[in-house]
Design an enzyme around this catalytic site. Structure first.
Site, PDB file in Angstrom:
ATOM      1  N   ARG A  30       0.707  14.493  13.387  1.00 32.73           N
ATOM      2  CA  ARG A  30       1.266  14.256  12.053  1.00 32.73           C
ATOM      3  C   ARG A  30       1.304  15.513  11.182  1.00 32.73           C
ATOM      4  NH1 ARG A  30      -1.229   8.901   9.482  1.00 32.73           N
ATOM      5  NH2 ARG A  30       0.759   8.658   8.453  1.00 32.73           N
ATOM      6  N   ASP A  60       4.203   0.543  12.141  1.00 34.55           N
ATOM      7  CA  ASP A  60       3.027  -0.101  11.544  1.00 34.55           C
ATOM      8  C   ASP A  60       2.885  -1.574  11.953  1.00 34.55           C
ATOM      9  OD1 ASP A  60       2.437   2.266  10.313  1.00 34.55           O
ATOM     10  OD2 ASP A  60       3.188   1.675   8.340  1.00 34.55           O
ATOM     11  N   LYS A 116       0.843  -1.209   0.000  1.00 34.26           N
ATOM     12  CA  LYS A 116       0.000   0.000   0.000  1.00 34.26           C
ATOM     13  C   LYS A 116       0.874   1.253   0.000  1.00 34.26           C
ATOM     14  CE  LYS A 116      -1.827   1.471   4.089  1.00 34.26           C
ATOM     15  NZ  LYS A 116      -1.381   2.852   4.407  1.00 34.26           N
ATOM     16  N   ASN A 117       1.882   1.248   0.877  1.00 36.32           N
ATOM     17  CA  ASN A 117       2.657   2.477   1.067  1.00 36.32           C
ATOM     18  C   ASN A 117       3.688   2.717  -0.032  1.00 36.32           C
ATOM     19  OD1 ASN A 117       1.096   3.061   3.224  1.00 36.32           O
ATOM     20  ND2 ASN A 117       2.611   2.512   4.788  1.00 36.32           N
ATOM     21  N   ILE A 146       7.470   6.811  17.092  1.00 34.46           N
ATOM     22  CA  ILE A 146       7.166   7.528  15.845  1.00 34.46           C
ATOM     23  C   ILE A 146       5.901   8.385  15.986  1.00 34.46           C
ATOM     24  CG2 ILE A 146       6.797   7.305  13.338  1.00 34.46           C
ATOM     25  CD1 ILE A 146       9.552   6.253  14.240  1.00 34.46           C
ATOM     26  N   VAL A 200       2.780  18.457   8.526  1.00 34.03           N
ATOM     27  CA  VAL A 200       3.400  18.407   7.197  1.00 34.03           C
ATOM     28  C   VAL A 200       4.390  19.574   7.057  1.00 34.03           C
ATOM     29  CG1 VAL A 200       1.652  17.083   5.940  1.00 34.03           C
ATOM     30  CG2 VAL A 200       1.381  19.564   6.183  1.00 34.03           C
ATOM     31  N   ASP A 201       4.811  20.104   8.224  1.00 35.35           N
ATOM     32  CA  ASP A 201       5.732  21.246   8.220  1.00 35.35           C
ATOM     33  C   ASP A 201       7.027  20.935   7.459  1.00 35.35           C
ATOM     34  OD1 ASP A 201       5.833  19.432  10.485  1.00 35.35           O
ATOM     35  OD2 ASP A 201       7.517  20.628  11.231  1.00 35.35           O
ATOM     36  N   LEU A 202       7.477  19.685   7.534  1.00 33.87           N
ATOM     37  CA  LEU A 202       8.748  19.343   6.874  1.00 33.87           C
ATOM     38  C   LEU A 202       8.576  19.265   5.354  1.00 33.87           C
ATOM     39  CD1 LEU A 202       9.989  16.648   9.403  1.00 33.87           C
ATOM     40  CD2 LEU A 202      10.585  19.066   9.299  1.00 33.87           C
ATOM     41  N   ARG A 254      -4.613  10.844   4.464  1.00 35.03           N
ATOM     42  CA  ARG A 254      -3.478  11.764   4.589  1.00 35.03           C
ATOM     43  C   ARG A 254      -2.510  11.695   3.418  1.00 35.03           C
ATOM     44  NH1 ARG A 254      -0.634  14.162   8.569  1.00 35.03           N
ATOM     45  NH2 ARG A 254       1.276  13.508   7.541  1.00 35.03           N
ATOM     46  N   CYS A 286      -4.819  13.168  12.936  1.00 36.92           N
ATOM     47  CA  CYS A 286      -5.472  11.905  12.606  1.00 36.92           C
ATOM     48  C   CYS A 286      -5.414  11.037  13.850  1.00 36.92           C
ATOM     49  CB  CYS A 286      -4.808  11.238  11.414  1.00 36.92           C
ATOM     50  SG  CYS A 286      -3.224  10.533  11.799  1.00 36.92           S
ATOM     51  N   ARG A 341      -8.807  -0.352   4.571  1.00 32.75           N
ATOM     52  CA  ARG A 341      -7.838   0.615   4.028  1.00 32.75           C
ATOM     53  C   ARG A 341      -6.499  -0.048   3.726  1.00 32.75           C
ATOM     54  NH1 ARG A 341      -6.609   4.701   7.987  1.00 32.75           N
ATOM     55  NH2 ARG A 341      -5.122   5.097   6.346  1.00 32.75           N
TER      56      ARG A 341
HETATM   57  N1  EPU Z   1       6.372  14.562  10.891  1.00 30.26           N
HETATM   58  C1  EPU Z   1       6.376  15.886  11.227  1.00 30.26           C
HETATM   59  N2  EPU Z   1       6.332  16.803  10.217  1.00 30.26           N
HETATM   60  C2  EPU Z   1       6.277  16.451   8.907  1.00 30.26           C
HETATM   61  C3  EPU Z   1       6.277  15.086   8.564  1.00 30.26           C
HETATM   62  C4  EPU Z   1       6.327  14.148   9.586  1.00 30.26           C
HETATM   63  O1  EPU Z   1       6.420  16.237  12.402  1.00 30.26           O
HETATM   64  O2  EPU Z   1       6.227  17.336   8.050  1.00 30.26           O
HETATM   65  C5  EPU Z   1       6.433  13.543  11.951  1.00 30.26           C
HETATM   66  C6  EPU Z   1       5.143  12.725  12.070  1.00 30.26           C
HETATM   67  O3  EPU Z   1       4.174  13.376  12.850  1.00 30.26           O
HETATM   68  C7  EPU Z   1       5.664  11.444  12.702  1.00 30.26           C
HETATM   69  C8  EPU Z   1       7.061  11.280  12.076  1.00 30.26           C
HETATM   70  O4  EPU Z   1       7.416  12.579  11.604  1.00 30.26           O
HETATM   71  O5  EPU Z   1       5.795  11.622  14.075  1.00 30.26           O
HETATM   72  C9  EPU Z   1       7.158  10.306  10.920  1.00 30.26           C
HETATM   73  O6  EPU Z   1       6.117  10.560   9.994  1.00 30.26           O
HETATM   74  P1  EPU Z   1       6.217  10.246   8.441  1.00 30.26           P
HETATM   75  O7  EPU Z   1       6.153  11.531   7.707  1.00 30.26           O
HETATM   76  O8  EPU Z   1       7.346   9.340   8.157  1.00 30.26           O
HETATM   77  O9  EPU Z   1       4.851   9.467   8.239  1.00 30.26           O
HETATM   78  P2  EPU Z   1       3.986   9.458   6.926  1.00 30.26           P
HETATM   79  O10 EPU Z   1       4.875   9.628   5.764  1.00 30.26           O
HETATM   80  O11 EPU Z   1       2.836  10.370   7.092  1.00 30.26           O
HETATM   81  C10 EPU Z   1       4.193   6.905   6.447  1.00 30.26           C
HETATM   82  C11 EPU Z   1       3.241   5.751   6.240  1.00 30.26           C
HETATM   83  C12 EPU Z   1       2.604   5.404   7.570  1.00 30.26           C
HETATM   84  C13 EPU Z   1       3.713   5.007   8.546  1.00 30.26           C
HETATM   85  C14 EPU Z   1       4.717   6.160   8.676  1.00 30.26           C
HETATM   86  C15 EPU Z   1       5.910   5.823   9.543  1.00 30.26           C
HETATM   87  C16 EPU Z   1       2.526   6.070   3.964  1.00 30.26           C
HETATM   88  C17 EPU Z   1       1.442   6.443   3.029  1.00 30.26           C
HETATM   89  N3  EPU Z   1       2.240   6.159   5.269  1.00 30.26           N
HETATM   90  O12 EPU Z   1       3.412   7.991   6.941  1.00 30.26           O
HETATM   91  O13 EPU Z   1       1.759   4.285   7.341  1.00 30.26           O
HETATM   92  O14 EPU Z   1       3.177   4.712   9.814  1.00 30.26           O
HETATM   93  O15 EPU Z   1       5.212   6.530   7.372  1.00 30.26           O
HETATM   94  O16 EPU Z   1       6.591   4.731   9.052  1.00 30.26           O
HETATM   95  O17 EPU Z   1       3.607   5.704   3.544  1.00 30.26           O
HETATM   96  C18 EPU Z   1      -0.037   2.822   7.793  1.00 30.26           C
HETATM   97  O18 EPU Z   1       0.218   2.240   6.719  1.00 30.26           O
HETATM   98  O19 EPU Z   1      -0.836   2.338   8.636  1.00 30.26           O
HETATM   99  C19 EPU Z   1       0.616   4.099   8.085  1.00 30.26           C
HETATM  100  C20 EPU Z   1       0.148   4.939   9.001  1.00 30.26           C
END
Ligand code: EPU
Length: 425
Positions: free
Chosen positions: A123, A312, A23-24, A334, A125-127, A94, A118, A404
């Protein structure tokens, strides 16, 4: 109408489960369809609600999507109509944020609704935003939307340091940087297999990306990307989930198509609990070598970016160690709110207490069936596994989360002897 699942526990799961596509990896791969006017064809795409949501968003943007067969999808974005992802799409999923990097990369402009919080945490998206700004984009936040605009001459490659590892953040910026002028280096990049395979896909589309699989990804901008075909890698989280189900039910499951190397750390953990995990041709055999009475050894683990324990898989692993001998602990590093399965597992007889980021588990001999509530995707599947090992009947409510992320889960489990059925309330 809300769906629930009734499970009669206590049966060892024995058989073969074919692991679906990831999925990811499929989600960013679909978004990458926006990077070229030529069609991209993806095979081994899992049939899931999140994938459907991404396809609906791409259709809204103007993509022509052909579902060639159950797991093959072709996307052509020759006629893009809107450079935006409205709230209704992002609210549902998301990962919709992934269209931001693709749209600004190819068209120089994008508006994407802010995802907001969520179930598993805030979570941010500032980065994502900061990195696009470093490439020269002007970003404004208005009425709950991120409006991103590239300079007239396009984005400009640069070094970007990520203070924390972010999967979709890096995937987004990789897409934008494909069309930036010069070289972009993404420092502290994730090395998750999905990110590596995603870079492989972009390279097949004509991108110039190196260093994926290390913590520094280098992207040299190119003029044009083109169509391609790509096979989505197997879903390591799905495979890890069924591995836990085999171990927890004292069964034995052959995980067909599972890539052992993507889960070698996780299999080592399972082995520490007394579970056998054997690499075979085209898959992995996971199961309890001995009888129901085998002592499962306790564990002290914490989630971390790859190759650490995946967040996950945390909820699923927790179900297995509810019955470990002695005291175990799981620390979630995480996401700040990813223990929502804990109160439900406690209702089933588990002995778990939460201390900040750490759950302390005292092994119990058995779990008992109960009515429980699913709160997010991975929590849901952990409750299904708990139902499979519990004595008596378990009803998992609010099942829609499961759709999902787990393709054909009912049939896959039933084929291995699970007794379960869905019903609507
Ligand atoms: N974070 C920030 N700011 C940002 C981006 C991330 O503070 O701009 C923080 C998040 O809040 C979190 C950490 O950084 O604490 C890591 O988040 P990441 O951005 O890596 O998560 P993601 O990309 O939103 C993906 C997977 C998730 C999985 C996480 C961690 C996809 C579509 N989603 O999410 O998958 O848990 O990486 O490995 O790839 C799932 O499949 O159930 C799922 C939630």
């Amino acid at each position: 109408m809300l769906e629930s699942m009734r499970i009669v526990g206590g049966k060892p799961l024995i058989g073969t489960i074919k692991i679906s596509g990831s999925k990811n990896m499929a989600l960013p791969a679909l978004a990458a369809g926006l990077l070229t006017e030529e069609p991209i064809t993806l095979t081994n795409v899992p049939e899931l609600a999140d994938i459907k949501s991404m396809m609906e968003l791409l259709s809204y943007i103007g993509a022509d999507i052909s579902q060639i067969d159950k797991n093959t999808v072709s996307i052509c974005t020759k006629n893009v109509k809107f450079l935006e992802a409205p709230y209704d799409f992002v609210r549902k999923m998301r990962a919709s944020i992934l269209v931001l990097g693709a749209l600004i990369g190819r068209f120089g402009s994008a508006s994407v609704s802010l995802p907001g919080g969520c179930a598993i945490g805030t979570r941010g998206v500032d980065l994502h935003i900061k990195a696009l700004e470093e490439l020269g984009a002007t970003i404004s936040l208005e009425n709950g939307y991120i409006h991103a605009q590239a300079p007239r001459d396009g984005l400009i490659g640069t070094d970007i340091n990520f203070p924390i590892v972010t999967i979709t953040g890096v995937e987004n910026v990789m897409m934008a940087a494909c069309y930036a002028k010069g070289t972009t280096r993404l420092i502290n990049s994730p090395i998750e297999p999905e990110v590596v395979a995603f870079a492989d896909l972009l390279n097949k589309m004509g991108a110039d990306i190196t260093g994926h699989g290390t913590h520094i990804i280098t992207i040299n901008g190119v003029e044009k990307l083109h169509g391609t075909e790509f096979l989505i890698i197997p879903d390591r989280i799905e495979a890890g989930t069924y591995a836990v189900a085999a171990a927890a039910t004292h069964g034995e499951i052959f995980l067909e198509n599972c890539n052992y190397d993507h889960l070698s750390g996780f299999f080592s953990l399972l082995q520490k609990t007394g579970t056998c995990c054997k690499k075979k041709d085209n898959g992995v055999l996971v199961g309890k070598a001995k009888s129901q009475e085998t002592i499962i050894h306790s564990l002290e683990v914490e989630t971390a970016p790859y190759p650490g324990l995946a967040t996950d898989l945390q909820a699923q692993l927790m179900v297995l160690i509810t019955r470990c001998n002695g005291v175990s602990s799981i620390t979630e590093n995480i996401f700040e709110n990813r223990f929502m399965h804990v109160p439900e597992l406690v209702r089933m007889g588990a002995d778990i207490s939460i201390h900040g980021k750490t759950a302390i588990l005292k092994g119990v001999p058995k779990l008992g069936g109960a009515h429980v509530m699913a709160t997010d995707l991975r929590a849901s599947v952990s409750l299904v596994i708990a139902g499979l090992i519990a004595e008596g009947e378990t009803v998992v409510n609010r099942l829609y989360h499961l759709n999902r992320g787990y393709e054909d889960i009912d049939e896959k489990l039933r084929k291995c002897g699970a007794i379960l059925e869905r019903f609507c309330v």
